[in-house]
Design a protein around this motif. Structure first.
Motif, PDB file in Angstrom:
ATOM      1  N   LEU A 173       8.185   7.728  -8.363  1.00 41.14           N
ATOM      2  CA  LEU A 173       7.307   8.578  -9.206  1.00 41.14           C
ATOM      3  C   LEU A 173       7.657   9.105 -10.350  1.00 41.14           C
ATOM      4  N   THR A 174       8.915   9.721 -10.331  1.00 40.23           N
ATOM      5  CA  THR A 174       9.693  10.388 -11.061  1.00 40.23           C
ATOM      6  C   THR A 174      10.452   9.702 -12.096  1.00 40.23           C
ATOM      7  N   THR A 175      10.466   8.365 -11.838  1.00 42.13           N
ATOM      8  CA  THR A 175      11.181   7.373 -12.929  1.00 42.13           C
ATOM      9  C   THR A 175      10.271   7.230 -14.154  1.00 42.13           C
ATOM     10  N   ALA A 176      10.738   7.623 -15.401  1.00 43.09           N
ATOM     11  CA  ALA A 176       9.954   7.461 -16.596  1.00 43.09           C
ATOM     12  C   ALA A 176       9.487   5.909 -16.786  1.00 43.09           C
ATOM     13  N   ALA A 177      10.155   4.824 -16.571  1.00 45.20           N
ATOM     14  CA  ALA A 177       9.597   3.551 -16.798  1.00 45.20           C
ATOM     15  C   ALA A 177       8.320   3.115 -16.051  1.00 45.20           C
ATOM     16  N   ASN A 178       8.307   3.719 -14.735  1.00 45.17           N
ATOM     17  CA  ASN A 178       7.040   3.473 -14.104  1.00 45.17           C
ATOM     18  C   ASN A 178       6.008   3.933 -14.481  1.00 45.17           C
ATOM     19  N   TRP A 179       5.993   5.021 -15.731  1.00 43.96           N
ATOM     20  CA  TRP A 179       4.871   5.372 -16.067  1.00 43.96           C
ATOM     21  C   TRP A 179       4.312   4.684 -17.443  1.00 43.96           C
ATOM     22  N   SER A 180       5.131   3.877 -17.975  1.00 43.15           N
ATOM     23  CA  SER A 180       4.750   3.302 -19.404  1.00 43.15           C
ATOM     24  C   SER A 180       4.366   1.762 -19.282  1.00 43.15           C
ATOM     25  N   GLY A 181       3.774   1.308 -20.285  1.00 40.79           N
ATOM     26  CA  GLY A 181       3.531  -0.040 -20.028  1.00 40.79           C
ATOM     27  C   GLY A 181       2.090  -0.690 -19.535  1.00 40.79           C
ATOM     28  N   GLU A 182       1.691  -1.542 -19.629  1.00 41.17           N
ATOM     29  CA  GLU A 182       0.645  -1.945 -18.987  1.00 41.17           C
ATOM     30  C   GLU A 182       0.528  -2.052 -17.526  1.00 41.17           C
ATOM     31  N   ASN A 183       1.638  -1.976 -16.791  1.00 43.25           N
ATOM     32  CA  ASN A 183       1.688  -1.963 -15.342  1.00 43.25           C
ATOM     33  C   ASN A 183       2.113  -0.472 -14.807  1.00 43.25           C
ATOM     34  N   GLY A 184       2.316   0.266 -15.845  1.00 44.41           N
ATOM     35  CA  GLY A 184       2.665   1.502 -15.707  1.00 44.41           C
ATOM     36  C   GLY A 184       1.565   2.490 -15.037  1.00 44.41           C
ATOM     37  N   VAL A 185       1.960   3.719 -14.613  1.00 43.81           N
ATOM     38  CA  VAL A 185       1.173   4.654 -13.826  1.00 43.81           C
ATOM     39  C   VAL A 185       0.059   5.229 -14.748  1.00 43.81           C
ATOM     40  N   ARG A 186       0.415   5.588 -16.182  1.00 41.71           N
ATOM     41  CA  ARG A 186      -0.584   6.093 -16.985  1.00 41.71           C
ATOM     42  C   ARG A 186      -1.637   5.247 -17.293  1.00 41.71           C
ATOM     43  N   HIS A 187      -1.290   3.781 -17.563  1.00 42.12           N
ATOM     44  CA  HIS A 187      -2.433   2.801 -18.120  1.00 42.12           C
ATOM     45  C   HIS A 187      -3.240   2.793 -16.795  1.00 42.12           C
ATOM     46  N   ARG A 188      -2.667   2.375 -15.622  1.00 40.95           N
ATOM     47  CA  ARG A 188      -3.307   2.181 -14.167  1.00 40.95           C
ATOM     48  C   ARG A 188      -4.256   3.451 -14.110  1.00 40.95           C
ATOM     49  N   LEU A 189      -3.890   4.604 -14.340  1.00 46.40           N
ATOM     50  CA  LEU A 189      -4.607   5.701 -13.970  1.00 46.40           C
ATOM     51  C   LEU A 189      -5.679   6.003 -14.737  1.00 46.40           C
ATOM     52  N   ALA A 190      -5.563   5.719 -16.181  1.00 47.71           N
ATOM     53  CA  ALA A 190      -6.794   5.522 -17.055  1.00 47.71           C
ATOM     54  C   ALA A 190      -7.705   4.648 -16.670  1.00 47.71           C
ATOM     55  N   GLU A 191      -7.381   3.587 -16.452  1.00 47.20           N
ATOM     56  CA  GLU A 191      -8.179   2.487 -16.089  1.00 47.20           C
ATOM     57  C   GLU A 191      -9.054   2.947 -14.907  1.00 47.20           C
ATOM     58  N   HIS A 192      -8.441   3.377 -13.899  1.00 50.57           N
ATOM     59  CA  HIS A 192      -8.901   3.930 -12.534  1.00 50.57           C
ATOM     60  C   HIS A 192     -10.190   4.819 -12.938  1.00 50.57           C
TER      61      HIS A 192
END
Lengths: 226, 224
Positions: B11-30
């Motif tokens: 969760l604290t790895t920045a790379a997992n938050w960006s991009g199309e499969n990243g947390v930010r995009h998925r959270l926005a979709e959700h």
């Protein structure tokens, strides 16, 4: 291998008798697994919910935390619940059962507690006046009077469990959900529709059976409008 | 315990938050899916529930709808819609499935709330010369508001849950982080995704709880 005939399987139709007759064993296995998973979860849930509800009734301070924790558990989506239990149980049927137990706990504790709380104070005092001790009062007066509310919770919990077992397909233990998942990946319409319909049938039959049990357990409610 | 630590580091790895499969995009979709479908289902269910409750008709429909919603597996409906002719049209199967499962709690609670309004109050309103529409909007609706809000809360939490399952049937949202984790056999990612979903669901529940508490005293429930 003979060339596939032009039947409903080859045409990939939604409703297909040939699917049911050729895959009856797979379907029966899935139904049995589905019933085992849902049945085990609700049974364990009931065994845990009863003492929790009685404790929450007896000790006022326990009611708040018990209700709060079960409400939080109920809010967590099923897929997330199964995933959170993954480190503890691995890819096993126990994971699905554990997740479903937590869901049925909420419905059961809430309803049993509501049933126990609805027992009129006069009834309790009358039993005490007849010399009933606390255990006998609980077992022969309070719990029987709580049965209608408890059964309402049990029916909801059972129907929900039957429906949620399908999500166990993510770990390969989803009963009919496995067939739906496999049917989705292979675009097999007959399999998806048949398995889905069986899920609903199981839920409805279980609900009606429990309604029958409720009628048998509470003969005094018969003939009066509920 | 190591799994939890691994999930935390995921969760604290920045790379997992960006991009199309990243947390930010998925959270926005959700969140987007949940909000759009909640608005759609409110538009469909609330008018029907309010009018049925006002007229006192269709009680069996309102009650049975809620029971049917519980008995039909969300996963099955998602897959059925995906394989239906609607399947290829992007997010539509998901949207329809989500709306289908959000409508029952909204409709049932709106109906029950309207029926629960004191009959004397309704009679008084009629005696003051209010028309049916005026009674509905100015008398029954405000009194039924607590239960209607409860319905909206249940529907919102249900939507968050169903949107998660949608990932199993190829939809977007935070569930994709979980399914991707399963495909990669990465337990930390599965647990991290599950934590995100659980927190989102609890936040949604908490927001509605707060709205209910902050609402003016008249709109607050008397424990229906």
């Amino acid at each position: 291998m003979t060339a596939p005939p032009d039947d409903c399987l080859a045409r990939n139709e939604w409703i297909c008798g040939a699917y049911v007759s050729t895959r009856s064993e797979i379907l029966a296995d899935a139904v049995v697994q589905h019933l085992q998973l849902a049945g085990a979860s609700v049974a364990i849930g009931l065994l845990l919910a009863l003492p929790l509800a009685v404790a929450a009734r007896r000790w006022r301070w326990a009611a708040g935390p018990v209700l709060a924790i079960t409400t939080v558990l109920y809010t967590i989506p099923a897929l997330a619940m199964f995933s959170l239990l993954l480190p503890a149980y691995g890819l096993s049927a126990a994971l699905v059962v554990a997740g479903l137990v937590l869901y049925s706990l909420t419905l059961l504790v809430r309803n049993i507690l509501a049933g126990l709380r609805a027992v009129p104070e006069e009834t309790r005092q009358a039993a005490r006046g007849l010399g009933y001790g606390p255990i006998r009062l609980l077992l022969t007066v309070e719990l029987p009077l709580a049965v209608p509310a408890a059964m309402a919770g049990l029916r909801m919990a059972t129907v929900s469990a039957v429906s949620l077992v399908t999500i166990g397909a993510i770990v390969g233990h989803g009963g009919l959900g496995n067939l739906i998942h496999a049917g989705m990946n292979t675009y097999f319409k007959a399999q998806v529709l048949t398995a889905s319909a069986l899920c609903v049938v199981i839920a409805v039959v279980a609900d009606l059976l429990l309604l029958g049990v409720q009628r048998l357990l509470t003969p005094w409610t018969r003939g009066q409008a509920s | 315990m190591t799994t939890l630590a691994d999930a935390w580091s995921w969760l604290t790895t920045a790379a997992n938050w960006s991009g199309e499969n990243g947390v930010r995009h998925r959270l926005a979709e959700h969140v987007f899916l949940t909000v759009v479908c909640l608005a759609l289902s409110c538009l469909i269910a609330l008018p029907v529930g309010l009018v049925l409750g006002h007229l006192g008709k269709g009680g069996a429909l309102a009650v049975n709808l809620a029971n049917a919603g519980r008995a039909v597996p969300t996963f099955a409906v998602l897959v059925l819609l995906l394989l239906s002719p609607l399947g290829p049209y992007g997010p539509w199967p998901t949207v329809i499935a989500l709306v289908l499962f959000a409508v029952p709690p909204l409709l049932t609670n709106a109906y029950v709330g309207m029926r629960g309004v004191d009959a004397d109050v309704v009679r008084a309103a009629r005696g003051m010369g209010m028309t049916g529409g005026q009674t509905l909007l100015r008398v029954e609706l405000p009194l039924a508001l607590p239960l209607i809000l409860t319905g909206v809360r249940i529907a919102a939490v249900q939507l968050v849950a169903t949107a998660t399952v949608a990932a199993l049937a190829g939809g977007g949202g935070l569930g994709r982080i979980i399914t991707a984790g399963f495909n990669l056999a990465s337990t930390p990612q599965v647990v991290a995704g599950a934590c995100l979903v659980a927190v989102l669901a609890l936040v949604v529940e908490g927001v509605f709880e707060a709205v209910g508490r902050l609402a003016p005293a008249g709109a607050r429930g008397r424990g229906a």
